[in-house]
Structure formats: C-alpha cells, structure tokens
Design an enzyme around this catalytic site. Structure first.
Site, PDB file in Angstrom:
ATOM      1  N   SER A 168       0.829  -1.203   0.000  1.00 18.62           N
ATOM      2  CA  SER A 168       0.000   0.000   0.000  1.00 18.62           C
ATOM      3  C   SER A 168       0.868   1.260   0.000  1.00 18.62           C
ATOM      4  O   SER A 168       1.634   1.467  -0.937  1.00 18.62           O
ATOM      5  CB  SER A 168      -0.961  -0.041   1.200  1.00 18.62           C
ATOM      6  OG  SER A 168      -1.954   0.943   1.092  1.00 18.62           O
ATOM      7  N   ASP A 267      -9.851  -4.752  -4.530  1.00 13.08           N
ATOM      8  CA  ASP A 267      -9.178  -3.576  -3.983  1.00 13.08           C
ATOM      9  C   ASP A 267      -9.515  -2.342  -4.811  1.00 13.08           C
ATOM     10  O   ASP A 267      -9.462  -2.376  -6.050  1.00 13.08           O
ATOM     11  CB  ASP A 267      -7.662  -3.829  -4.005  1.00 13.08           C
ATOM     12  CG  ASP A 267      -6.854  -2.709  -3.365  1.00 13.08           C
ATOM     13  OD1 ASP A 267      -7.446  -1.768  -2.808  1.00 13.08           O
ATOM     14  OD2 ASP A 267      -5.613  -2.793  -3.433  1.00 13.08           O
TER      15      ASP A 267
END
Length: 324
Positions: A168, A267
C-alpha cells in the site's frame, strides 16, 4: 480535556481524526508487540535497532532460523509497511506476523523500517526517512565491516541481492525509492536488485478502469493524500502518487533489475496497480517485471490476516520472487 470534548478539524474514517488543537487520534491499527529471540511458529529471530537519533528512525530486523552456521550470505530485504502514511507500525502485531512468515520462507535478512507518520510529520518525511534507512543498510557494505552498525546485516547480508518492498503506502514508498536510486548512488555504490510492490497506493485525478468517476475528491484515496501531503505540487497528480501523470519521470528510469506488482481483485487500488504494471512494460525499462493478482480478495488482506490460504499463497509468491 478528553477527546469527547475536543473539536474535530478533520476525520478520515477508518484512519485518523485530527483535532483543532493539533492532536491526532488513530482509529485503527494492530497492537504493538516486542521482537522475539525466536518466533515459536517460524523460528525467525527479531530485534529492534535505532537507525538515526536525529531524525528519529528505527527498524525491526529479522533473521531466519539457520540450521547451522553458514558461509552463504542471504538476500537483504528493506521493507516499508502500509497504512496510508498515517497509521500502523513496523512494530505492530500484524506486520510482525507477516514479516516472520515472509522471512522464514524467503530466507532473507529483513529490515522493516519505522518511518515517521503524518499528519504530525507531513510528506515527504516518510520518503526521506526510508531513503535514510536504505542508505544505512547500504553503509554496512561501504564500511567493509570496519564500523559495523549491525552484525546481522554485516555477517549474513548479500549486498549483491538487495531488495526493497512494501504494501500500500509502503509500496508507494518503494516505487519512489527505486526512482530515486536511478539518480542518487547508495553508499558503496550498492545497487537495488529488485523491488516488490503489493497493492500500491497510487491514484490520480482522472479515473482509470472501473474506478469511481464522480465526486472523486471525496474518496478516501484523495482525502488521505491531501492530509498527508497538502503541499504536494500537482496535488493528487503529483508523480509520487501518480507515476503516470503528465510530466512524471519516465518509468524506464526505475533503479532496479526486477519488479513484482501484486494487486487484489476487490481492492479500490487494483486498476492503478494494473496501469502501473502496463506502463512499466511499455516504458522501455530494461528489467524483468512480474504480475500477480489475488482473486476475491481486498486491500492488504495478507497483512490483516496472514493465516488465510490466499495470504499464504501471496507470501509464497513474494518469497519465490526474493529467492530467485
């Protein structure tokens, strides 16, 4: 005055709440846990070290269980945790469990960097802290063991196989560091062999793929970036957040030889990761790029619960990448 009484200036759920007096409340994140001389499940040893007193940068170091003293050096992984630049820690339970698993399978010496968080320390602080940590690791090679800072790195690390990686926001950091490494030499002229970017936090003003097209400025991806880097030239299209933005440095300049991009089907950031992968392939970069997608999974699923079958599969693929 309790947090109930204080006035909230900005809240970005489920990440942070910032009060008008400047105090910050983090709304999620796993508990902090100590390192272990030997993890009961994996046999991995860990310890915490200070990289720099000023600025304050630290790290959790990991060493796999060695069956016998070995002359063979191990790959080195410098890792950056996720959390939108504003939450989580290299010392958290989730990150420690994940790193124990990865280090055990990949048989690497790992350095998980504890960089300073926004909004108390706005970007580019995290980038600078992580670059300083990478320089510190490389300095073990440059010093030829004379000024040994940490014996695990000096005794077991193979500087011909230096990797960086992250999840991330940590994957965003990894990208920006391999771009920087193409222009700035590390101590001892150490080179980064490869990098893995898992569920990278990239974004942009214009939607790609299946991304939401309306009220994009209200999405958490936009709100977080505005909070952690309010002075970013170009805002959400700053090249540090949008590597394919108009005027961004050419991705052919990535300062490593191998790259692994991993995305998750459910996601929000999935299509950005795919766009980045395609852009790297088309850039003229001379390295090898690999791609991995986890079906039916969401953002950072392998960090939130590394016990699932999908998490085990992803960790296995990361380990395979580091073992090559």
């Amino acid at each position: 005055m309790s947090s109930i009484d204080k006035e909230v200036e900005v809240e970005i759920a489920p990440f942070v709440r910032v009060y008008k007096d400047g105090s910050v409340e983090r709304l999620m994140g796993a508990p902090i846990v100590p390192p272990s001389s030997q993890d009961p499940e994996t046999g991995v040893s860990s310890k915490d070290v200070t990289i720099s007193q000023n600025p304050p940068i630290s790290a959790r170091l990991y060493l796999p269980k060695l069956i016998e003293p070995t002359q063979q050096k191990l790959p080195i992984l410098v890792y950056f945790h996720g959390g939108g630049f504003c939450i989580d820690s290299a010392f958290s339970l989730n990150e420690t469990k994940y790193m124990n698993r990865l280090v055990s399978q990949a048989e690497v010496v790992a350095i998980s960097v504890e960089y300073r968080l926004a909004p108390e320390h706005l970007l580019p602080t995290a980038y600078e802290d992580c670059w300083a940590a990478l320089q510190w690791v490389a300095s073990h090679f440059a010093d030829k063991g004379i000024n040994t800072k940490d014996p695990w790195i000096s005794n077991y690390g193979d500087f011909g196989r230096l990797y960086i990686g992250g999840d991330s926001a940590g994957a965003n950091i990894a990208h920006n560091l391999i771009m920087r490494a193409s222009n700035e030499a590390l101590p001892g002229d150490v080179k980064i062999l490869g990098a893995y970017l898992t569920h990278p936090y990239f974004w942009g003003a214009e939607p790609v793929g299946s991304e939401c097209r309306e009220e994009r400025e209200k999405l958490v991806t936009n709100l977080l970036w505005a909070l952690v880097y309010p002075s970013a030239p170009g805002g959400i299209d700053n090249p540090m957040m949008n590597p394919v933005a108009l005027g961004a440095p050419n991705l052919a300049g990535l300062g490593c030889s191998r790259l692994l991009i991993s995305v998750a089907e459910k996601d929000l950031l999935r299509d950005r990761g795919i766009l980045y992968y395609e852009a790297v392939k088309e850039s003229g970069w001379k390295g090898e790029v690999e791609f991995n997608e986890a079906e039916g999974e969401g953002h950072a699923f392998h960090i939130l619960n590394c016990e699932t079958e999908s998490a085990k599969n992803l960790i296995k693929s990361l380990a395979s990448f580091l073992l090559k």
